[in-house]
Design a protein around this motif. Structure first.
Motif, short mmCIF file in Angstrom:
data_model
loop_
_atom_site.label_atom_id
_atom_site.label_comp_id
_atom_site.label_asym_id
_atom_site.label_seq_id
_atom_site.Cartn_x
_atom_site.Cartn_y
_atom_site.Cartn_z
N SER A 142 0.84 -1.21 0.00
CA SER A 142 0.00 0.00 0.00
C SER A 142 0.87 1.25 0.00
CB SER A 142 -0.97 -0.02 1.19
OG SER A 142 -0.31 0.38 2.36
N GLY A 143 2.06 1.17 0.64
CA GLY A 143 3.00 2.30 0.61
C GLY A 143 3.46 2.58 -0.80
N THR A 144 3.72 1.53 -1.56
CA THR A 144 4.17 1.68 -2.95
C THR A 144 3.08 2.34 -3.78
OG1 THR A 144 5.41 -0.34 -2.68
CG2 THR A 144 5.14 0.43 -4.92
N TRP A 145 1.82 1.90 -3.60
CA TRP A 145 0.70 2.48 -4.32
C TRP A 145 0.57 3.97 -4.03
CZ3 TRP A 145 -2.18 1.32 -8.30
CH2 TRP A 145 -2.26 -0.02 -8.71
N GLU A 146 0.66 4.26 -2.74
CA GLU A 146 0.54 5.68 -2.35
C GLU A 146 1.64 6.51 -2.98
OE1 GLU A 146 0.41 5.62 1.92
OE2 GLU A 146 -1.49 4.52 1.86
N TRP A 147 2.84 5.94 -2.94
CA TRP A 147 3.97 6.66 -3.53
C TRP A 147 3.75 6.88 -5.03
CZ3 TRP A 147 7.29 5.12 -7.43
CH2 TRP A 147 8.40 5.96 -7.65
N ALA A 148 3.27 5.84 -5.73
CA ALA A 148 3.05 5.93 -7.17
C ALA A 148 1.94 6.93 -7.50
CB ALA A 148 2.69 4.55 -7.73
N GLU A 149 0.85 6.88 -6.68
CA GLU A 149 -0.25 7.81 -6.90
C GLU A 149 0.20 9.25 -6.73
OE1 GLU A 149 -3.82 5.12 -5.17
OE2 GLU A 149 -4.12 7.30 -5.12
N GLU A 150 1.00 9.42 -5.68
CA GLU A 150 1.49 10.77 -5.38
C GLU A 150 2.42 11.27 -6.50
OE1 GLU A 150 4.16 12.08 -1.86
OE2 GLU A 150 2.26 11.26 -1.06
N ARG A 151 3.24 10.32 -6.99
CA ARG A 151 4.25 10.71 -7.97
C ARG A 151 3.64 10.98 -9.35
NH1 ARG A 151 8.37 11.58 -10.59
NH2 ARG A 151 10.25 10.38 -10.99
N PHE A 152 2.75 10.07 -9.82
CA PHE A 152 2.21 10.19 -11.18
C PHE A 152 0.75 10.62 -11.24
CE2 PHE A 152 5.24 6.56 -11.17
CZ PHE A 152 6.26 7.15 -11.90
N GLY A 153 0.05 10.48 -10.16
CA GLY A 153 -1.41 10.67 -10.23
C GLY A 153 -2.02 9.34 -10.61
N ARG A 154 -3.22 8.99 -10.07
CA ARG A 154 -3.79 7.66 -10.27
C ARG A 154 -4.00 7.33 -11.75
NH1 ARG A 154 -7.57 3.79 -7.67
NH2 ARG A 154 -6.83 4.55 -5.70
N ARG A 155 -4.57 8.28 -12.50
CA ARG A 155 -4.91 8.03 -13.89
C ARG A 155 -3.65 7.80 -14.74
NH1 ARG A 155 -7.20 11.53 -17.98
NH2 ARG A 155 -8.20 10.11 -19.39
N ASP A 156 -2.69 8.68 -14.48
CA ASP A 156 -1.43 8.59 -15.22
C ASP A 156 -0.72 7.28 -14.93
OD1 ASP A 156 -0.61 10.40 -17.00
OD2 ASP A 156 1.08 11.11 -15.76
N PHE A 157 -0.76 6.89 -13.68
CA PHE A 157 -0.08 5.67 -13.27
C PHE A 157 -0.70 4.44 -13.95
CE2 PHE A 157 0.14 2.06 -10.30
CZ PHE A 157 1.50 1.85 -10.35
N LEU A 158 -2.05 4.37 -13.94
CA LEU A 158 -2.72 3.23 -14.57
C LEU A 158 -2.44 3.21 -16.07
CD1 LEU A 158 -6.11 3.13 -12.65
CD2 LEU A 158 -4.17 1.55 -12.48
N LEU A 159 -2.35 4.38 -16.65
CA LEU A 159 -2.04 4.47 -18.09
C LEU A 159 -0.64 3.90 -18.36
CD1 LEU A 159 -3.77 5.64 -20.37
CD2 LEU A 159 -2.28 7.66 -20.31
N LYS A 160 0.29 4.27 -17.50
CA LYS A 160 1.68 3.78 -17.67
C LYS A 160 1.74 2.27 -17.51
CE LYS A 160 4.71 7.67 -16.74
NZ LYS A 160 3.85 8.81 -16.92
N VAL A 161 1.00 1.77 -16.51
CA VAL A 161 0.97 0.31 -16.31
C VAL A 161 0.38 -0.36 -17.55
CG1 VAL A 161 -0.10 -1.55 -14.96
CG2 VAL A 161 0.91 0.41 -13.79
#
Ligand code: FES
Length: 176
Positions: free
Chosen positions: A8-27
């Protein structure tokens, strides 16, 4: 438990860094490129056919002077062939029984090849004397190479009595 916290820490870090939408797009793109890479690799594999490399059927059997009159077993093990020298020249028999493919043995005293599997017998020319073998032993192509060595080609065979003495299956050779 500790693993859940780390994830969950990793998710939070990724959300904070890229934004949720951007992150899912990158994945999503990452999965797409992995799939594309796998697809390309599997297609590249088809450019290289499944080839079974077999040993050459052609071999050099040394100088004619190295052979005495009669059957030489020098190449039986390595090449499955007998080189036979007569007063007129050379020929080569493929050491493979024409019944089911066993390797016959040469019996000097009896002047015949005998197959240990089902008892076929062949004379010096390769003709069937006894047993279930349906046809004579095969002769291989034989020639004298530019370097003075016998060259034998097991890829070209003949066993018809009216053909095997001619042309490339018998090498006339007489010492002066
Ligand atoms: S394989 Fe030689 S006689 Fe059967």
């Amino acid at each position: 438990m500790g693993g859940d916290v780390a994830v969950s820490g990793t998710w939070e870090w990724a959300e904070e860094r890229f934004g949720r939408r951007d992150f899912l797009l990158k994945v999503g793109w990452a999965f797409f490129y992995v799939f594309l890479g796998g697809w390309l690799l599997s297609n590249l594999r088809y450019l290289f056919p499944n080839v079974l490399y077999e040993p050459s059927l052609l071999f050099k059997a040394g100088k004619p002077e190295d052979y005495a009159l009669g059957v030489s077993e020098k190449w039986k093990k390595a090449q499955r062939a007998w080189v036979i020298r007569t007063p007129e020249g050379f020929y080569c028999l493929w050491a493979r029984c024409t019944h089911l493919g066993c390797t016959p043995n040469w019996f000097e005293a009896e002047g015949r090849f005998k197959c240990p599997c089902h008892g076929s017998n062949f004379n010096l020319q390769g003709d069937v004397l006894a047993g279930p073998a349906p046809k004579p032993l095969w002769r291989c192509q034989i020639a004298l190479g530019p370097d003075g060595q016998l060259v034998i080609d097991k890829g070209r065979l003949e066993n018809r009595p009216d053909q095997r003495g001619k042309d490339v299956f018998f090498l006339p050779y007489k010492t002066a």
